[in-house]
Design a protein around this motif. Structure first.
Motif, PDB file in Angstrom:
ATOM      1  N   ALA A 223     -17.378 114.095  31.077  1.00 28.48           N
ATOM      2  CA  ALA A 223     -17.067 113.396  30.176  1.00 28.48           C
ATOM      3  C   ALA A 223     -16.572 112.845  29.225  1.00 28.48           C
ATOM      4  N   ALA A 224     -15.665 113.812  29.497  1.00 30.34           N
ATOM      5  CA  ALA A 224     -13.729 113.489  29.483  1.00 30.34           C
ATOM      6  C   ALA A 224     -13.491 112.628  30.396  1.00 30.34           C
TER       7      ALA A 224
ATOM      8  N   LYS B   1     -14.445 108.631  29.680  1.00 34.80           N
ATOM      9  CA  LYS B   1     -13.246 108.317  28.934  1.00 34.80           C
ATOM     10  C   LYS B   1     -12.338 107.630  28.988  1.00 34.80           C
ATOM     11  N   GLY B   2     -11.775 108.169  30.698  1.00 31.87           N
ATOM     12  CA  GLY B   2     -10.773 107.682  31.374  1.00 31.87           C
ATOM     13  C   GLY B   2      -9.506 108.391  31.212  1.00 31.87           C
ATOM     14  N   ASP B   3     -10.084 109.827  31.190  1.00 35.65           N
ATOM     15  CA  ASP B   3      -8.484 110.809  31.127  1.00 35.65           C
ATOM     16  C   ASP B   3      -8.386 111.641  31.452  1.00 35.65           C
ATOM     17  N   GLY B   4      -7.326 110.880  32.415  1.00 31.37           N
ATOM     18  CA  GLY B   4      -7.263 111.299  33.939  1.00 31.37           C
ATOM     19  C   GLY B   4      -6.730 112.825  33.894  1.00 31.37           C
ATOM     20  N   GLY B   5      -6.045 113.213  33.127  1.00 32.34           N
ATOM     21  CA  GLY B   5      -6.108 114.924  32.414  1.00 32.34           C
ATOM     22  C   GLY B   5      -7.174 115.585  32.987  1.00 32.34           C
TER      23      GLY B   5
ATOM     24  N   PHE C   8      -9.948 114.671  34.798  1.00 29.15           N
ATOM     25  CA  PHE C   8     -10.521 114.746  36.313  1.00 29.15           C
ATOM     26  C   PHE C   8      -9.743 115.121  36.890  1.00 29.15           C
TER      27      PHE C   8
ATOM     28  N   TRP D  81     -15.055 108.874  40.267  1.00 30.86           N
ATOM     29  CA  TRP D  81     -14.111 108.664  38.380  1.00 30.86           C
ATOM     30  C   TRP D  81     -14.710 107.659  38.251  1.00 30.86           C
ATOM     31  N   ARG D  82     -15.265 107.098  39.118  1.00 36.01           N
ATOM     32  CA  ARG D  82     -16.529 105.709  38.563  1.00 36.01           C
ATOM     33  C   ARG D  82     -17.743 105.572  38.442  1.00 36.01           C
TER      34      ARG D  82
ATOM     35  N   PRO E 121     -15.280 115.472  24.062  1.00 38.41           N
ATOM     36  CA  PRO E 121     -14.401 115.583  25.020  1.00 38.41           C
ATOM     37  C   PRO E 121     -13.137 115.889  24.460  1.00 38.41           C
TER      38      PRO E 121
ATOM     39  N   PRO F 203      -2.489 116.632  28.851  1.00 38.52           N
ATOM     40  CA  PRO F 203      -1.777 117.414  30.066  1.00 38.52           C
ATOM     41  C   PRO F 203       0.116 117.025  30.193  1.00 38.52           C
TER      42      PRO F 203
END
Lengths: 180, 261
Positions: free
Chosen positions: A12-13, A16-20, A22, A59-60, B149, B154
């Motif tokens: 879910a994160a 929203k584009g959350d790289g961390g 990922f 990711w996409r 979330p 990080p």
């Protein structure tokens, strides 16, 4: 290994584009996906290509995951498996030039730690277990190695037509047994 | 092809998921996936039926360079502008606790080289033993999907890296060692220049405000001590506002009239 809830959360994160998130998702799931992919391709170089493509797709497409349909890990494995099978059906560039080290055939499933044996898996294994032993082996070989019918017919020493009929009958029986 | 002609897409979907189709059939299945929602649903269903089989696959730790390769493709995927503007925000999560840091996957005793040995040569069904509390699969999942979330950031890596190399691919080394100083120096020198200019400007404006304030209070409280050049009428005349010639009588008038009444 993270729980399905944690992985769902990370997915879910990622939506929203959350790289961390990922990166944590990768850390939590890469060994499983790599295990699946490597078993199908049996070559680390090809498996690495597929891993890269699989995680870029994850990711996409994280937003497409539907918790009502499957577990998050099963969803991710399905993506990686699809890519790995596609890759295994292509002519493989490194074949024969010694570039990729070929890992020995590993056909069978490992064992499941008891705490990971989910209800769904138990149901499925019960249904597969109702098939004749030869057909059990055929289904599991097919799933874990993603062998084509031709390859299976060689491995099981069985004419392709017979194998195809047997395969399809087994799948129908599994479907009826699962009632899903 | 015969599958599609005979409408036997059930078997095609099942075998597509199982992985036993030959290349030609697989291509057919894929074009069907793009065109036929019915077929898509069948494939999803089979993925669901067989999906849990992955639990019996031994995890194998991949080489770290695979993640580096994925990461190298990430800058184009991460919305970089947003990251470069936003300061590294403090963990905002007061409602939802951040997800437990997933433990780094246990170092697999069976490395890639020894996968084969860890597995029985022929597949057999593991004994199905009822296990005490099986981890519930999908049923527990819906709730967390809606939970926002928290982004426990990080520490600074994503925030810094895109700024330094907005379009370039990041090499693994660059990421591991702290980003080098040159680009940062350039950036901060530019920033310092801009800051200094703004400071000078702000200082000047403060002086102007103080001067005007002083003049106004002088007019108000000690009009007679204000040098003639700075008296209201004179100033207004200098600025070019016509006061209709009533300036001299009007100046002493207001204070007096106040006291008269």
């Amino acid at each position: 290994m993270s729980t399905p809830v944690e992985i769902t959360w990370l997915l879910a994160a990622v939506t929203k584009g959350d790289g961390g998130a990922f990166e944590r998702l990768y850390a939590a799931t890469c060994a499983k996906l790599y295990g699946v992919v490597l078993r199908i391709l049996r070559r680390p170089d090809l498996a690495a290509d597929v891993m890269e493509e699989a995680y870029l797709q994850i990711w996409r497409r994280a937003g497409e995951f539907d918790p009502g349909q499957s577990t998050p890990l099963a969803w991710m494995v399905a993506i990686a498996r699809r890519l790995a099978i596609d890759r295994s059906r292509q002519p493989q560039p490194g074949d024969g030039d010694g570039e990729g080290e070929l890992i020995d055939d590993n056909e069978g499933p490992g064992s499941v730690p008891r705490h990971q044996l989910t209800d769904d898996l138990k149901r499925l294994l019960t249904c597969i277990g109702r098939l004749e032993p030869d057909r059990q082996r055929m289904i599991l070989l097919a799933y874990y190695g993603a062998f084509s019918r031709e390859q299976l017919s060689v491995k099981l020493d069985m004419p392709v037509n017979l194998l195809k009929a047997s395969l399809r009958r087994s799948l129908v029986e599994i479907e009826q047994c699962l009632k899903l | 092809m015969s599958e599609i002609v005979t409408g036997n897409t059930d078997a095609l979907a099942a075998e597509y998921v199982l992985g036993t189709l030959d290349p030609e059939e697989r291509t057919q299945a894929q074009s069907l996936l793009e065109a036929d929602q019915d077929f898509v649903a069948k494939v999803r269903l089979w993925e669901r039926r067989l999906g849990e089989l992955h639990l019996m696959v031994e995890p194998v730790e991949p080489e770290p360079k695979i993640w580096d390769r994925i990461k190298a493709k990430m800058p184009e995927l991460i919305p970089a502008p947003e990251l470069s503007v936003a300061p590294p925000e403090p963990p905002p999560a007061d409602v939802v606790p951040p997800p437990a840091e997933p433990a780094p996957p246990a170092p697999q005793a069976a490395s890639a080289a020894s996968v084969g040995e860890t597995l029985p040569p022929t597949p057999t069904l593991p004994p199905i033993i009822p296990s005490p509390p099986p981890t519930p699969p999908a049923t527990t999942a819906p709730a967390p999907a809606e939970v926002t979330p928290p982004p426990p950031p990080p520490p600074a890596k994503p925030a810094v890296a895109p700024v330094l190399t907005p379009s370039g691919r990041r090499s693994p080394d660059e990421l591991k060692t702290e980003p080098k100083a040159e680009p940062r120096k350039d950036q901060s020198a530019v920033m310092r220049g801009r800051l200094a200019r703004w400071r000078v400007f702000a200082g000047l404006m403060t002086l102007v405000v103080l001067a005007v304030g002083a003049l106004l209070s002088a007019w108000r409280f000690a009009p007679e001590r204000v040098p003639p050049v700075l008296r209201p009428a004179e100033v207004l005349r200098v600025i070019g506002v016509s006061v209709a010639g009533s300036a001299p009588p009007r100046r002493p008038a207001p204070p007096e009239s106040q006291f008269d009444e």
